[in-house]
Design a protein around this motif. Structure first.
Motif, mmCIF file in Angstrom:
data_model
loop_
_atom_site.group_PDB
_atom_site.id
_atom_site.type_symbol
_atom_site.label_atom_id
_atom_site.label_comp_id
_atom_site.label_asym_id
_atom_site.label_seq_id
_atom_site.Cartn_x
_atom_site.Cartn_y
_atom_site.Cartn_z
ATOM 1 N N GLU A 162 0.843 -1.194 0.000
ATOM 2 C CA GLU A 162 0.000 0.000 0.000
ATOM 3 C C GLU A 162 0.880 1.246 0.000
ATOM 4 O OE1 GLU A 162 -3.395 0.291 2.492
ATOM 5 O OE2 GLU A 162 -3.892 -1.824 2.270
ATOM 6 N N ASN A 163 0.406 2.274 -0.654
ATOM 7 C CA ASN A 163 1.173 3.519 -0.768
ATOM 8 C C ASN A 163 1.338 4.216 0.571
ATOM 9 O OD1 ASN A 163 1.515 3.330 -3.554
ATOM 10 N ND2 ASN A 163 -0.438 4.320 -3.968
ATOM 11 N N GLY A 164 2.480 4.885 0.736
ATOM 12 C CA GLY A 164 2.718 5.730 1.893
ATOM 13 C C GLY A 164 3.163 5.025 3.153
ATOM 14 N N LEU A 165 3.557 3.769 3.067
ATOM 15 C CA LEU A 165 3.940 3.019 4.268
ATOM 16 C C LEU A 165 5.456 2.893 4.437
ATOM 17 C CD1 LEU A 165 1.300 0.151 4.277
ATOM 18 C CD2 LEU A 165 1.289 2.279 5.583
ATOM 19 N N GLU A 166 6.219 3.562 3.610
ATOM 20 C CA GLU A 166 7.673 3.410 3.645
ATOM 21 C C GLU A 166 8.258 3.729 5.025
ATOM 22 O OE1 GLU A 166 6.040 5.290 1.313
ATOM 23 O OE2 GLU A 166 6.195 3.905 -0.378
ATOM 24 N N LYS A 167 7.838 4.846 5.622
ATOM 25 C CA LYS A 167 8.402 5.217 6.931
ATOM 26 C C LYS A 167 7.996 4.223 8.005
ATOM 27 C CE LYS A 167 4.840 8.466 8.457
ATOM 28 N NZ LYS A 167 4.581 9.850 8.839
ATOM 29 N N TRP A 168 6.809 3.632 7.880
ATOM 30 C CA TRP A 168 6.372 2.645 8.879
ATOM 31 C C TRP A 168 7.083 1.317 8.670
ATOM 32 C CZ3 TRP A 168 4.727 4.521 13.043
ATOM 33 C CH2 TRP A 168 4.095 5.767 13.038
ATOM 34 N N LEU A 169 7.372 0.975 7.435
ATOM 35 C CA LEU A 169 8.151 -0.232 7.164
ATOM 36 C C LEU A 169 9.535 -0.093 7.788
ATOM 37 C CD1 LEU A 169 8.594 -2.978 5.847
ATOM 38 C CD2 LEU A 169 9.164 -1.784 3.721
ATOM 39 N N GLU A 170 10.153 1.063 7.626
ATOM 40 C CA GLU A 170 11.481 1.294 8.201
ATOM 41 C C GLU A 170 11.416 1.280 9.730
ATOM 42 O OE1 GLU A 170 15.350 1.377 8.516
ATOM 43 O OE2 GLU A 170 14.269 1.084 6.643
ATOM 44 N N LEU A 171 10.382 1.877 10.314
ATOM 45 C CA LEU A 171 10.219 1.862 11.772
ATOM 46 C C LEU A 171 10.045 0.428 12.267
ATOM 47 C CD1 LEU A 171 8.474 4.276 14.071
ATOM 48 C CD2 LEU A 171 7.759 1.909 14.195
ATOM 49 N N ASN A 172 9.240 -0.378 11.557
ATOM 50 C CA ASN A 172 9.060 -1.786 11.930
ATOM 51 C C ASN A 172 10.384 -2.525 11.864
ATOM 52 O OD1 ASN A 172 5.864 -3.130 11.747
ATOM 53 N ND2 ASN A 172 6.159 -0.957 11.409
ATOM 54 N N ARG A 173 11.130 -2.303 10.804
ATOM 55 C CA ARG A 173 12.435 -2.966 10.632
ATOM 56 C C ARG A 173 13.385 -2.575 11.775
ATOM 57 N NH1 ARG A 173 13.235 -1.720 5.749
ATOM 58 N NH2 ARG A 173 12.823 -3.752 4.838
ATOM 59 N N THR A 174 13.489 -1.296 12.033
ATOM 60 C CA THR A 174 14.417 -0.791 13.043
ATOM 61 C C THR A 174 14.091 -1.313 14.441
ATOM 62 O OG1 THR A 174 14.852 1.208 11.773
ATOM 63 C CG2 THR A 174 15.296 1.301 14.150
ATOM 64 N N TYR A 175 12.841 -1.171 14.850
ATOM 65 C CA TYR A 175 12.500 -1.514 16.231
ATOM 66 C C TYR A 175 12.310 -3.012 16.452
ATOM 67 C CZ TYR A 175 12.707 3.318 17.354
ATOM 68 O OH TYR A 175 13.185 4.587 17.556
ATOM 69 N N SER A 176 12.046 -3.772 15.393
ATOM 70 C CA SER A 176 11.979 -5.229 15.573
ATOM 71 C C SER A 176 13.360 -5.787 15.891
ATOM 72 C CB SER A 176 11.386 -5.912 14.337
ATOM 73 O OG SER A 176 12.227 -5.773 13.213
ATOM 74 N N GLU A 177 14.394 -5.034 15.579
ATOM 75 C CA GLU A 177 15.754 -5.449 15.907
ATOM 76 C C GLU A 177 16.168 -5.024 17.317
ATOM 77 O OE1 GLU A 177 18.146 -3.847 12.767
ATOM 78 O OE2 GLU A 177 17.222 -5.137 11.255
ATOM 79 N N GLN A 178 15.382 -4.146 17.932
ATOM 80 C CA GLN A 178 15.729 -3.607 19.247
ATOM 81 C C GLN A 178 14.792 -4.057 20.375
ATOM 82 O OE1 GLN A 178 16.096 0.676 19.006
ATOM 83 N NE2 GLN A 178 17.029 0.543 16.998
ATOM 84 N N TRP A 179 13.554 -4.297 20.040
ATOM 85 C CA TRP A 179 12.546 -4.622 21.052
ATOM 86 C C TRP A 179 12.440 -6.130 21.248
ATOM 87 C CZ3 TRP A 179 8.036 -1.121 18.939
ATOM 88 C CH2 TRP A 179 8.315 0.221 19.222
ATOM 89 N N PRO A 180 11.903 -6.564 22.393
ATOM 90 C CA PRO A 180 11.751 -8.000 22.636
ATOM 91 C C PRO A 180 10.613 -8.618 21.819
ATOM 92 C CG PRO A 180 10.837 -6.757 24.470
ATOM 93 C CD PRO A 180 11.496 -5.766 23.555
ATOM 94 N N ASN A 181 10.823 -9.848 21.455
ATOM 95 C CA ASN A 181 9.804 -10.622 20.745
ATOM 96 C C ASN A 181 8.625 -10.866 21.675
ATOM 97 O OD1 ASN A 181 9.125 -13.851 19.801
ATOM 98 N ND2 ASN A 181 9.159 -12.261 18.256
ATOM 99 N N ILE A 182 7.420 -10.840 21.107
ATOM 100 C CA ILE A 182 6.221 -11.137 21.882
ATOM 101 C C ILE A 182 5.474 -12.255 21.173
ATOM 102 C CG2 ILE A 182 4.982 -9.205 20.798
ATOM 103 C CD1 ILE A 182 3.356 -9.017 23.446
ATOM 104 N N THR A 183 5.149 -13.310 21.915
ATOM 105 C CA THR A 183 4.506 -14.481 21.325
ATOM 106 C C THR A 183 3.143 -14.782 21.941
ATOM 107 O OG1 THR A 183 5.632 -15.951 22.872
ATOM 108 C CG2 THR A 183 6.724 -15.531 20.753
#
Length: 111
Positions: A60-81
């Motif tokens: 979907e259009n306009g999600l680039e900044k959110w994709l980058e935020l997801n990428r960045t913080y998924s590497e820093q935050w704890p996994n939740i299951t």
């Protein structure tokens, strides 16, 4: 392709999506969740489970900044299951526009 969590999740953090994810690719911040785009298998089962309607395919259009935020913080935050406690005031933030300013970079507790 992957799915992306957007600002609609901020301060809602319902976590229904976590319960259905077959690959446990959600990561928990203090006031929102993110998806690790490298782990997401593009199954889409999380999208309809989100009460805040915060999850979208990255096509979907306009999600680039959110994709980058997801990428960045998924590497820093704890996994939740497992679904955790939903914030007491989550419903009052559901559907509120422009919650980006409320974003916290602090990690959640994970589970």
């Amino acid at each position: 392709m992957t799915y992306v969590v957007t600002d609609a999740c901020i301060r809602c953090k319902y976590m229904d999506c976590v319960e259905v994810c077959p690959v446990d690719c959600f990561y928990e911040g203090e006031n929102m969740l993110v998806i690790n785009p490298s782990e997401c298998i593009d199954c889409g089962v999380c999208e309809p489970e989100c009460p805040a309607e915060a999850i979208f395919p990255d096509t979907e259009n306009g999600l680039e900044k959110w994709l980058e935020l997801n990428r960045t913080y998924s590497e820093q935050w704890p996994n939740i299951t497992q679904k955790g406690d939903v914030p007491d005031d989550a419903d009052s933030f559901k559907g509120v526009e422009g919650k980006e300013a409320e974003f916290s970079p602090e990690p959640g507790t994970g589970s």
